[in-house]
Design a protein around this motif. Structure first.
Motif, PDB file in Angstrom:
ATOM      1  N   ARG A 177      35.260  -4.537 -13.387  1.00  0.00           N
ATOM      2  CA  ARG A 177      34.165  -5.151 -14.139  1.00  0.00           C
ATOM      3  C   ARG A 177      33.990  -4.392 -15.455  1.00  0.00           C
ATOM      4  NH1 ARG A 177      31.385  -8.673 -10.629  1.00  0.00           N
ATOM      5  NH2 ARG A 177      32.801  -9.039  -8.900  1.00  0.00           N
ATOM      6  N   ILE A 178      33.601  -5.103 -16.510  1.00  0.00           N
ATOM      7  CA  ILE A 178      33.390  -4.442 -17.793  1.00  0.00           C
ATOM      8  C   ILE A 178      32.268  -3.421 -17.661  1.00  0.00           C
ATOM      9  CG2 ILE A 178      31.767  -6.185 -18.677  1.00  0.00           C
ATOM     10  CD1 ILE A 178      34.413  -4.199 -20.676  1.00  0.00           C
ATOM     11  N   GLY A 179      31.341  -3.675 -16.728  1.00  0.00           N
ATOM     12  CA  GLY A 179      30.262  -2.722 -16.468  1.00  0.00           C
ATOM     13  C   GLY A 179      30.729  -1.432 -15.827  1.00  0.00           C
ATOM     14  N   GLN A 180      32.002  -1.389 -15.406  1.00  0.00           N
ATOM     15  CA  GLN A 180      32.564  -0.160 -14.850  1.00  0.00           C
ATOM     16  C   GLN A 180      33.469   0.546 -15.850  1.00  0.00           C
ATOM     17  OE1 GLN A 180      34.421  -2.375 -11.609  1.00  0.00           O
ATOM     18  NE2 GLN A 180      33.366  -1.078 -10.140  1.00  0.00           N
ATOM     19  N   SER A 181      33.532   0.045 -17.069  1.00  0.00           N
ATOM     20  CA  SER A 181      34.443   0.624 -18.056  1.00  0.00           C
ATOM     21  C   SER A 181      33.997   2.034 -18.420  1.00  0.00           C
ATOM     22  CB  SER A 181      34.494  -0.247 -19.311  1.00  0.00           C
ATOM     23  OG  SER A 181      33.263  -0.185 -20.002  1.00  0.00           O
ATOM     24  N   THR A 182      34.889   2.757 -19.054  1.00  0.00           N
ATOM     25  CA  THR A 182      34.593   4.144 -19.420  1.00  0.00           C
ATOM     26  C   THR A 182      33.397   4.225 -20.356  1.00  0.00           C
ATOM     27  OG1 THR A 182      36.980   4.411 -19.341  1.00  0.00           O
ATOM     28  CG2 THR A 182      35.716   6.283 -20.106  1.00  0.00           C
ATOM     29  N   ALA A 183      33.183   3.175 -21.135  1.00  0.00           N
ATOM     30  CA  ALA A 183      32.054   3.176 -22.071  1.00  0.00           C
ATOM     31  C   ALA A 183      30.717   3.309 -21.359  1.00  0.00           C
ATOM     32  CB  ALA A 183      32.072   1.889 -22.896  1.00  0.00           C
ATOM     33  N   THR A 184      30.677   2.955 -20.076  1.00  0.00           N
ATOM     34  CA  THR A 184      29.407   2.998 -19.340  1.00  0.00           C
ATOM     35  C   THR A 184      29.289   4.237 -18.448  1.00  0.00           C
ATOM     36  OG1 THR A 184      30.224   1.817 -17.379  1.00  0.00           O
ATOM     37  CG2 THR A 184      29.476   0.484 -19.240  1.00  0.00           C
ATOM     38  N   ARG A 185      30.292   5.092 -18.459  1.00  0.00           N
ATOM     39  CA  ARG A 185      30.312   6.218 -17.511  1.00  0.00           C
ATOM     40  C   ARG A 185      29.652   7.470 -18.088  1.00  0.00           C
ATOM     41  NH1 ARG A 185      33.510   5.198 -12.817  1.00  0.00           N
ATOM     42  NH2 ARG A 185      34.668   3.253 -13.063  1.00  0.00           N
ATOM     43  N   ILE A 186      29.080   8.281 -17.209  1.00  0.00           N
ATOM     44  CA  ILE A 186      28.386   9.512 -17.602  1.00  0.00           C
ATOM     45  C   ILE A 186      29.393  10.653 -17.511  1.00  0.00           C
ATOM     46  CG2 ILE A 186      26.377  10.970 -17.198  1.00  0.00           C
ATOM     47  CD1 ILE A 186      25.204   8.620 -15.534  1.00  0.00           C
ATOM     48  N   LEU A 187      30.052  10.936 -18.629  1.00  0.00           N
ATOM     49  CA  LEU A 187      31.141  11.908 -18.620  1.00  0.00           C
ATOM     50  C   LEU A 187      30.664  13.323 -18.302  1.00  0.00           C
ATOM     51  CD1 LEU A 187      33.501  10.853 -21.537  1.00  0.00           C
ATOM     52  CD2 LEU A 187      33.713  10.403 -19.113  1.00  0.00           C
ATOM     53  N   THR A 188      29.393  13.615 -18.610  1.00  0.00           N
ATOM     54  CA  THR A 188      28.880  14.960 -18.321  1.00  0.00           C
ATOM     55  C   THR A 188      28.814  15.224 -16.824  1.00  0.00           C
ATOM     56  OG1 THR A 188      26.617  14.084 -18.438  1.00  0.00           O
ATOM     57  CG2 THR A 188      27.536  15.091 -20.445  1.00  0.00           C
ATOM     58  N   GLU A 189      28.857  14.164 -16.023  1.00  0.00           N
ATOM     59  CA  GLU A 189      28.813  14.325 -14.570  1.00  0.00           C
ATOM     60  C   GLU A 189      30.170  14.074 -13.921  1.00  0.00           C
ATOM     61  OE1 GLU A 189      25.600  12.177 -12.738  1.00  0.00           O
ATOM     62  OE2 GLU A 189      24.270  12.535 -14.447  1.00  0.00           O
ATOM     63  N   ALA A 190      31.223  13.985 -14.754  1.00  0.00           N
ATOM     64  CA  ALA A 190      32.567  13.726 -14.225  1.00  0.00           C
ATOM     65  C   ALA A 190      33.172  15.016 -13.687  1.00  0.00           C
ATOM     66  CB  ALA A 190      33.454  13.153 -15.322  1.00  0.00           C
ATOM     67  N   PRO A 191      33.877  14.942 -12.562  1.00  0.00           N
ATOM     68  CA  PRO A 191      34.610  16.123 -12.090  1.00  0.00           C
ATOM     69  C   PRO A 191      35.753  16.429 -13.052  1.00  0.00           C
ATOM     70  CG  PRO A 191      35.209  14.194 -10.793  1.00  0.00           C
ATOM     71  CD  PRO A 191      34.076  13.768 -11.686  1.00  0.00           C
ATOM     72  N   LEU A 192      36.246  17.650 -13.010  1.00  0.00           N
ATOM     73  CA  LEU A 192      37.292  18.058 -13.937  1.00  0.00           C
ATOM     74  C   LEU A 192      38.670  17.852 -13.332  1.00  0.00           C
ATOM     75  CD1 LEU A 192      35.783  21.342 -15.420  1.00  0.00           C
ATOM     76  CD2 LEU A 192      35.695  19.032 -16.367  1.00  0.00           C
ATOM     77  N   ARG A 193      39.570  17.366 -14.159  1.00  0.00           N
ATOM     78  CA  ARG A 193      40.975  17.231 -13.784  1.00  0.00           C
ATOM     79  C   ARG A 193      41.702  18.492 -14.264  1.00  0.00           C
ATOM     80  NH1 ARG A 193      43.895  12.246 -13.605  1.00  0.00           N
ATOM     81  NH2 ARG A 193      42.176  11.259 -14.718  1.00  0.00           N
ATOM     82  N   HIS A 194      42.441  19.127 -13.377  1.00  0.00           N
ATOM     83  CA  HIS A 194      43.167  20.365 -13.686  1.00  0.00           C
ATOM     84  C   HIS A 194      42.216  21.449 -14.191  1.00  0.00           C
ATOM     85  CE1 HIS A 194      46.586  17.813 -13.169  1.00  0.00           C
ATOM     86  NE2 HIS A 194      46.390  17.146 -14.289  1.00  0.00           N
ATOM     87  N   GLY A 195      40.941  21.314 -13.828  1.00  0.00           N
ATOM     88  CA  GLY A 195      39.982  22.357 -14.159  1.00  0.00           C
ATOM     89  C   GLY A 195      39.454  22.341 -15.568  1.00  0.00           C
ATOM     90  N   THR A 196      39.966  21.438 -16.425  1.00  0.00           N
ATOM     91  CA  THR A 196      39.557  21.465 -17.836  1.00  0.00           C
ATOM     92  C   THR A 196      39.170  20.105 -18.403  1.00  0.00           C
ATOM     93  OG1 THR A 196      41.877  21.249 -18.484  1.00  0.00           O
ATOM     94  CG2 THR A 196      40.985  23.500 -18.360  1.00  0.00           C
ATOM     95  N   ILE A 197      39.827  19.039 -17.948  1.00  0.00           N
ATOM     96  CA  ILE A 197      39.628  17.719 -18.552  1.00  0.00           C
ATOM     97  C   ILE A 197      38.741  16.852 -17.661  1.00  0.00           C
ATOM     98  CG2 ILE A 197      40.787  15.638 -19.376  1.00  0.00           C
ATOM     99  CD1 ILE A 197      43.306  17.346 -19.763  1.00  0.00           C
ATOM    100  N   PRO A 198      37.651  16.292 -18.194  1.00  0.00           N
ATOM    101  CA  PRO A 198      36.799  15.414 -17.373  1.00  0.00           C
ATOM    102  C   PRO A 198      37.573  14.189 -16.870  1.00  0.00           C
ATOM    103  CG  PRO A 198      35.706  16.001 -19.431  1.00  0.00           C
ATOM    104  CD  PRO A 198      37.118  16.463 -19.554  1.00  0.00           C
ATOM    105  N   ASP A 199      37.485  13.932 -15.583  1.00  0.00           N
ATOM    106  CA  ASP A 199      38.160  12.770 -14.989  1.00  0.00           C
ATOM    107  C   ASP A 199      37.222  11.573 -15.065  1.00  0.00           C
ATOM    108  OD1 ASP A 199      39.478  10.878 -13.548  1.00  0.00           O
ATOM    109  OD2 ASP A 199      39.786  12.100 -11.758  1.00  0.00           O
ATOM    110  N   PHE A 200      37.377  10.759 -16.117  1.00  0.00           N
ATOM    111  CA  PHE A 200      36.443   9.655 -16.337  1.00  0.00           C
ATOM    112  C   PHE A 200      36.532   8.592 -15.243  1.00  0.00           C
ATOM    113  CE2 PHE A 200      40.164   8.658 -19.046  1.00  0.00           C
ATOM    114  CZ  PHE A 200      40.538   7.426 -18.519  1.00  0.00           C
TER     115      PHE A 200
END
Length: 746
Positions: A523-546
């Motif tokens: 759904r477009i409502g699930q696109s990255t534009a709507t996600r809270i990146l500050t609450e995303a877990p980190l990928r490889h310890g450094t990059i937010p996993d959107f």
């Protein structure tokens, strides 16, 4: 009893049977109670009173169905079936809603928090034997609501019998067709003794009674790997040695000479080869501008892959689990059905384990060995080569069978077809299908506007790609993995690019669907534009996993309403390339995922239950299930969610009625530079550029307001006037709130 609605009237008669089961718990959403005789007026009242999101207890499902059918038939007597403003051939006047039949009326009817049941043979039925997935009969209850929302066409996803062996999810994908001549029995409501085909015809008749059209998507190119067709006619498909590795062909080889725009060329490394493929060769494939000399000979680039393929078996037997096994009279070797892969040889999306390609062409003469091992290219190139070559290798029995699918649907009453994978089919086959019924829409996910301007067909697809980066482009996805904040802005720059492309053309022969939500996407409502990146877990310890960041529901509502409004307005333009086609549930800002599609990150795909291994499924039974393939365990609540914009849709529909004369008169589209990339400001004017102009201004930023300085006086606001804006007759600043769209003349 009239002939026009005889099957629907048979359902009505069955509802009045005194032996029917009365005492059953049956809750439905308020939207299903809408009176078609009052239509939009009743829907406005339901939104105002919040009845639209309430769960309603009915005394009897039969009584509800009876009353709804009677009102639909009464509507027909009063209004007839006038469709003067609808043309399925050209797309003129179409406002289509795209739906999966088993999802359209999915509901937790006994309110136990679970759709159907778990751990039983009949997982779609609840404890009282009521089907909680969608059925054709329950879909009839939804039609008055869709009609009141302004839709005039139902675009149904495939509804034929689904494969069992190798299926994805707990229900299987409707695109894995076990028997293309048999309707999926799970879509028949067990409340009635009528089979699925009769209930489907009743649904079509109900739509027609309301003045709505039914366009059915049909799959001509593939079957499930356990198809009844291949069991009876093994020569209609491709077979490989039993136990062969399930993989795509490898088209890269250091010693092979490739046909490029600069002549024959070898590639010393894989990266340079793939760069060439994606920049030149893939473009040729989708544009249909390649020929037999452009083909990559998989016989020379991947001999192991070629070695998997074997001759058609002499006999086919079905094992208990449904798997088809081929046997030979003079050999101990066994064969199995070849599983197909996605469009492009280098796709990184999951393998299509549940379907196989039909053998549209056959090397009857032994002089074209390249068509023996099936590849992406060999499946498609016959569209564009010389007619005498194309005709020479046709597998005529398969072609005749395919047109037979469409003929069956025609006689069940459908008004048109959507052609799955239309870009992969030869023109003569499409022409043969058009002879069955000329109203044919083609799916072409990569159709450019230059192609549309030259193509006198209705094309579906394309627009969703502008809302979210797609995993079919590895470099692009890698960039957004490492720069997730840029992913949030992806839709901003690409919505502008979309309309800049549209503005290059004054008129369009081809039409296309215009909403990012469809069965190919999240759904477009699930696109990255709507996600809270500050609450995303980190990928490889450094990059937010959107892909694992939570969704901001306020932003989801803003972007869904923004796109809905934007494309609804353009769908009314007489020469517009857009048809409006959301997945049902968008107006409730739905959060359940239909399909991973081509704009889902490959790692995100692995998070879904349907794409996990059996061991992973046992370890994570709570993983989200895709509606394209599975029934959800818990109720989604999308029919009764408060986060909807139905009222705004009704207001928009009313505004569009006033806008129609201007949209048809002002033909010239221009995307204006506002010095603010977040604001999409479009002007519609006369060809001469004189006189009154129509402005469509959208703030694509979901977080911040933006200002547009108007150097001209605003004449009249047609839709969604911002709180801070000049009075009519004045100029000045228009302050657009986040995700806001407004329409006015100047």
């Amino acid at each position: 009893m009239s002939n026009k609605f005889s099957t629907l009237e048979s359902i009505l008669k069955a509802c009045k049977n005194p032996e029917r089961k009365e005492k059953v718990t049956y809750f439905v959403p308020g939207a299903w109670m809408l009176d078609p005789l009052r239509g939009t007026e009743h829907l406005r009242e339901m939104v105002s009173s919040e009845e639209i999101i309430r769960t309603v207890s009915v005394n009897s499902p039969y009584k509800l169905i009876e009353e709804t059918i009677e009102k639909i038939l009464s509507y027909n007597k009063e209004h007839g079936e006038t469709k003067k403003d609808i043309d399925l051939k050209t797309g003129r006047g179409i406002k289509a809603v795209n739906s999966l039949a088993r999802v359209l009326s999915m509901y937790d009817h006994n309110c136990d928090g679970v759709i159907g049941s778990s751990g039983t043979e009949h997982i779609i039925l609840n404890s009282e034997g009521i089907c909680e997935m969608g059925t054709f009969i329950k879909n009839i209850l939804v039609l008055p609501y869709l009609k009141a929302l302004g839709f005039n066409t139902i675009h149904l996803q495939p509804i034929t019998e689904i494969g069992v062996y190798g299926k994805k999810g707990n229900l299987g994908s409707p695109f894995a067709i076990r028997d293309p001549f048999s309707i999926d029995h799970n879509l028949a409501d067990p409340l009635f003794d009528f089979d699925a085909e009769k209930q489907y015809i009743a649904f079509i008749e109900a739509a027609h009674a309301l003045g709505m059209m039914v366009v059915q998507e049909v799959i001509p190119r593939t079957l499930s790997i356990d198809s009844r067709i291949l069991e009876k006619n093994p020569e209609y498909g491709y077979w490989i040695k039993e136990g062969s590795i399930k993989r795509m062909p490898d088209y890269y080889h250091t010693d092979y000479e490739y046909s490029t725009s600069q002549g024959k060329r070898r590639f010393s490394d894989r990266k340079s080869f793939e760069d060439w493929f994606f920049s030149e060769y893939q473009g040729k494939i989708y544009s249909g501008k390649y020929g037999i000399d452009d083909l990559i000979d998989v016989n020379k680039t991947d001999p192991e892959y070629v070695s998997f393929f074997v001759e058609t078996p002499d006999e086919v037997k079905r094992e208990e689990n449904g798997r088809l096994v081929g046997y030979y009279k003079n050999s101990q070797e066994k064969a199995e059905v070849f599983p197909a892969f996605c469009d492009t040889p280098f796709e990184i999306q999951p393998f299509w384990q549940d379907v196989t390609y039909l053998r549209l062409y056959k090397d009857n003469h032994g002089d074209l060995p390249i068509v023996n091992p099936l590849s992406f290219v060999t499946a498609k190139f016959f569209k564009d080569v010389e007619p005498e070559i194309e005709r020479k290798y046709r597998n005529e029995p398969v072609w005749n069978m395919i047109t037979g699918y469409f003929d069956k649907f025609k006689h069940m009453g459908v008004d048109g077809f959507v052609l799955d994978m239309g870009h992969a089919l030869p023109d003569d086959l499409k022409s043969a299908i058009k002879k069955v019924l000329p109203n044919l829409w083609e799916e072409n996910l990569a159709a450019g506007f230059s192609f549309l301007s030259e193509t006198p067909a209705v094309i579906t697809g394309k627009v969703f790609a502008y809302g979210e980066p797609g995993y079919n482009n590895r470099e692009e996805m890698k960039y957004y993995e490492e720069n997730p904040v840029e992913t949030v802005r992806f839709h901003i720059k690409n919505m502008r690019r979309l309309f800049e492309e549209v503005s290059e053309f004054e008129t369009y022969k081809g039409k296309m669907f215009g909403y990012p939500d469809n069965y190919n996407t999240k759904r477009i409502g699930q696109s990255t534009a709507t996600r809270i990146l500050t609450e995303a877990p980190l990928r490889h310890g450094t990059i937010p996993d959107f892909t694992k960041a939570p969704v901001d529901q306020d932003k989801a509502r803003k972007i869904s309403l923004l796109y809905y409004s934007l494309f609804s307005i353009f769908s009314e333009k007489e020469d517009s390339p857009f048809l409006f086609n959301p997945v049902f549930g968008t107006e409730f800002v739905a959060t359940s995922t239909v399909n991973v599609g081509l704009n889902t990150h490959i790692d995100e795909t692995k998070q879904f239950f349907d794409y996990m291994s059996l061991d992973e499924q046992h370890a994570k039974p709570e993983a989200e299930k895709l509606l394209l393939m599975s029934k959800p365990d818990a109720s989604t609540g999308e029919w009764t969610g408060k986060n909807h914009f139905i009222g705004e849709i009704l207001e928009l529909n009313s505004s569009i009625e006033q806008l129609k004369p201007l949209l048809n008169k002002l033909k010239h589209l221009e995307v204006l530079n506002t010095r603010n990339r977040e604001v999409l400001f479009m002007s519609l004017s006369s060809q001469e550029g004189e006189g009154e102009k129509l402005a469509i201004a959208a703030n694509l930023d979901l977080d911040r307001e933006h200002i547009v300085e108007m150097p001209f006086c605003i004449n009249h606001y047609y839709f969604n006037r911002p709180v801070h804006s000049p009075e009519e007759g004045l100029k000045g600043q228009v302050i657009l709130p986040p995700g806001h769209l407004t329409v006015f003349t100047f």
